[in-house]
Design a protein around this motif. Sequence first.
Motif, PDB file in Angstrom:
ATOM      1  N   GLU A   1      -3.805  -5.785  -2.814  1.00  0.00           N
ATOM      2  CA  GLU A   1      -3.383  -6.708  -1.743  1.00  0.00           C
ATOM      3  C   GLU A   1      -4.214  -6.478  -0.477  1.00  0.00           C
ATOM      4  O   GLU A   1      -4.692  -5.372  -0.223  1.00  0.00           O
ATOM      5  CB  GLU A   1      -1.909  -6.485  -1.397  1.00  0.00           C
ATOM      6  CG  GLU A   1      -0.982  -7.455  -2.087  1.00  0.00           C
ATOM      7  CD  GLU A   1       0.434  -7.420  -1.530  1.00  0.00           C
ATOM      8  OE1 GLU A   1       0.598  -7.312  -0.302  1.00  0.00           O
ATOM      9  OE2 GLU A   1       1.375  -7.511  -2.348  1.00  0.00           O
ATOM     10  N   GLN A   2      -4.324  -7.546   0.331  1.00  0.00           N
ATOM     11  CA  GLN A   2      -5.064  -7.428   1.586  1.00  0.00           C
ATOM     12  C   GLN A   2      -4.223  -7.945   2.754  1.00  0.00           C
ATOM     13  O   GLN A   2      -4.423  -9.061   3.229  1.00  0.00           O
ATOM     14  CB  GLN A   2      -6.371  -8.237   1.518  1.00  0.00           C
ATOM     15  CG  GLN A   2      -7.398  -7.675   0.575  1.00  0.00           C
ATOM     16  CD  GLN A   2      -8.789  -8.230   0.825  1.00  0.00           C
ATOM     17  OE1 GLN A   2      -9.698  -7.509   1.181  1.00  0.00           O
ATOM     18  NE2 GLN A   2      -8.953  -9.532   0.654  1.00  0.00           N
TER      19      GLN A   2
ATOM     20  N   ALA B   1       1.989   5.051  -0.279  1.00  0.00           N
ATOM     21  CA  ALA B   1       1.441   6.411  -0.243  1.00  0.00           C
ATOM     22  C   ALA B   1       0.280   6.567  -1.221  1.00  0.00           C
ATOM     23  O   ALA B   1      -0.528   7.485  -1.093  1.00  0.00           O
ATOM     24  CB  ALA B   1       2.533   7.424  -0.577  1.00  0.00           C
ATOM     25  N   VAL B   2       0.173   5.670  -2.197  1.00  0.00           N
ATOM     26  CA  VAL B   2      -0.880   5.829  -3.216  1.00  0.00           C
ATOM     27  C   VAL B   2      -2.227   5.305  -2.706  1.00  0.00           C
ATOM     28  O   VAL B   2      -3.193   6.062  -2.611  1.00  0.00           O
ATOM     29  CB  VAL B   2      -0.478   5.108  -4.526  1.00  0.00           C
ATOM     30  CG1 VAL B   2      -1.562   5.286  -5.589  1.00  0.00           C
ATOM     31  CG2 VAL B   2       0.854   5.656  -5.050  1.00  0.00           C
ATOM     32  N   LEU B   3      -2.287   4.006  -2.373  1.00  0.00           N
ATOM     33  CA  LEU B   3      -3.558   3.440  -1.892  1.00  0.00           C
ATOM     34  C   LEU B   3      -3.424   2.794  -0.509  1.00  0.00           C
ATOM     35  O   LEU B   3      -4.367   2.215  -0.003  1.00  0.00           O
ATOM     36  CB  LEU B   3      -4.077   2.372  -2.865  1.00  0.00           C
ATOM     37  CG  LEU B   3      -4.652   2.833  -4.202  1.00  0.00           C
ATOM     38  CD1 LEU B   3      -5.228   1.645  -4.971  1.00  0.00           C
ATOM     39  CD2 LEU B   3      -5.723   3.894  -4.002  1.00  0.00           C
ATOM     40  N   GLY B   4      -2.230   2.852   0.033  1.00  0.00           N
ATOM     41  CA  GLY B   4      -2.024   2.242   1.346  1.00  0.00           C
ATOM     42  C   GLY B   4      -1.551   0.809   1.278  1.00  0.00           C
ATOM     43  O   GLY B   4      -1.224   0.204   2.306  1.00  0.00           O
ATOM     44  N   THR B   5      -1.542   0.234   0.079  1.00  0.00           N
ATOM     45  CA  THR B   5      -1.160  -1.167  -0.082  1.00  0.00           C
ATOM     46  C   THR B   5      -0.785  -1.402  -1.541  1.00  0.00           C
ATOM     47  O   THR B   5      -1.256  -0.664  -2.415  1.00  0.00           O
ATOM     48  CB  THR B   5      -2.349  -2.073   0.345  1.00  0.00           C
ATOM     49  OG1 THR B   5      -1.936  -3.435   0.321  1.00  0.00           O
ATOM     50  CG2 THR B   5      -3.540  -1.892  -0.560  1.00  0.00           C
ATOM     51  N   PRO B   6       0.060  -2.385  -1.843  1.00  0.00           N
ATOM     52  CA  PRO B   6       0.401  -2.642  -3.240  1.00  0.00           C
ATOM     53  C   PRO B   6      -0.827  -3.008  -4.082  1.00  0.00           C
ATOM     54  O   PRO B   6      -1.768  -3.623  -3.583  1.00  0.00           O
ATOM     55  CB  PRO B   6       1.372  -3.827  -3.150  1.00  0.00           C
ATOM     56  CG  PRO B   6       1.960  -3.750  -1.790  1.00  0.00           C
ATOM     57  CD  PRO B   6       0.841  -3.233  -0.918  1.00  0.00           C
TER      58      PRO B   6
END
Lengths: 328, 151
Positions: A64-65, A101-106
């Motif tokens: 996602e962005q 917490a994983v990549l900062g975004t879904p």
Amino acid sequence: MLNIEVARPQIAAFLSAKLSTDGGVEVGPLERITIGHSRGMFRVNASYGQDGAAVERSFALRVEQAGMFGTNTLDEVRTMRAMRAAGFPVANIRWVEFDPAVLGTPFFLMDWVEGSSGPPNDAALRDYVSKLHGLHQMDWRQKEIPFARIPSIPLDAVHQQVDRWMDVHRWGRVLPEPLLEEAATWLKRNAPDDLHLTLVHGDPGPLNFIHDGDEVQAFTDWEFSHIGDPNEDWLFLGGMRGRGVMEPPQWREYIADVTGHVITKETWAYWDVFNQFKGACANTSALRIFITGANPAPNMAAIGTALKLSMINHLSTIIGNSYAQRGE
Amino acid sequence: MPEAKRPTVDEVLAGALHTIENQLLPNLEDTWARAAAGQLMGTLEYARVLLAGDENVDAQVDAVETVVGGLLHDHPELAAVLEGSEGETRGFTALERASRLLSHAVANDSEAAEAIRTELRPLIVQQATDNLNETMTMLMAFGGRPRRVEH
């Protein structure tokens, strides 16, 4: 904005937790897939040991962005899984992650589909148009696709989508765009009489499907899908995304030839305005994403300004012509 | 007239464009990076257009306010359409009012609606065209094809 150099070890850790391996997963340099602007798309090449054997496997990572186009991962994943379960060519989604917490975004990871999203040959194009027609023929009421909005009657679908896209525009805008507000009212007042309720992909055309040889392997980019009128798809294909393949009048004939679905010039003009409106509203979201710094890349600036304005220019000309014809 | 610092902002932007085109792009092989470089050139050219012209919307807002004021004077019944249209800024209010009036005219054949279509709409269309032309450098570069830098 995803920093791929930071993300690479985190994706390796994520895959290590998800896959049954002998000693964890190694991930090679992420390869940016150079299509589309709504999501960050990357090829992830993973290698690991499993039961003593070396495994090399690729996945497609879709990230996602910051609210681009007002769409979200949850809706897209639910739709894709439902369509795949219905037997439609859609990539298999392995994992979805909403924890920032994983990549900062879904994001979600799909099995890699071999093939190309570049220009298709004649047979693959014909196969694509046939399959899109097949999508429109599906009995969507039996598929239990979890759309957020289910229209009660065909005209309701038009109003739902106009309101949906106006909301996205208002979220992204700095100042009101009078010609988009006018278009929203015009679309509601001038909807065709012969509307239908079908599955609508929402963003069909070249670059949004993968083909191999003469056959389509997968439809991609499902975030605009909904229940609505199939002519929305045909005009998105023939009036916008497919213009690099042939011009709109040729598309109208081609669609009729392949599917038997005939679109009048009046209906074509209406859905042309609709899709330009949809595109302009969606593109406004890029303006907010750019000026807030959520993604300060130059493509965001171009989409949120010039590309949006070119669509407003197009639709306002058609609406202006409709006024002129009314006055004759 | 105030004397410019050297180098000027425009000279810095021109230098950046020249550097991207002649020193960075020839050595970039990644497709996405090449597209981004071309798009960056488009945004820098847009910045040069802004520097040479007008970065704010005040003149456009002035023009909209004048036309809307004239419509309200000639057709006082339109005041009901604009009820509650105040925004946080003068520009927001003016364009919100223009939005309401254009939407009102879609669904009406009254004399006031015709006046909106003939007096306000052409102005809004012209302003949208001007804004498109101002940002056109970004659209031209969107596909990632950089153009020659003009000094």
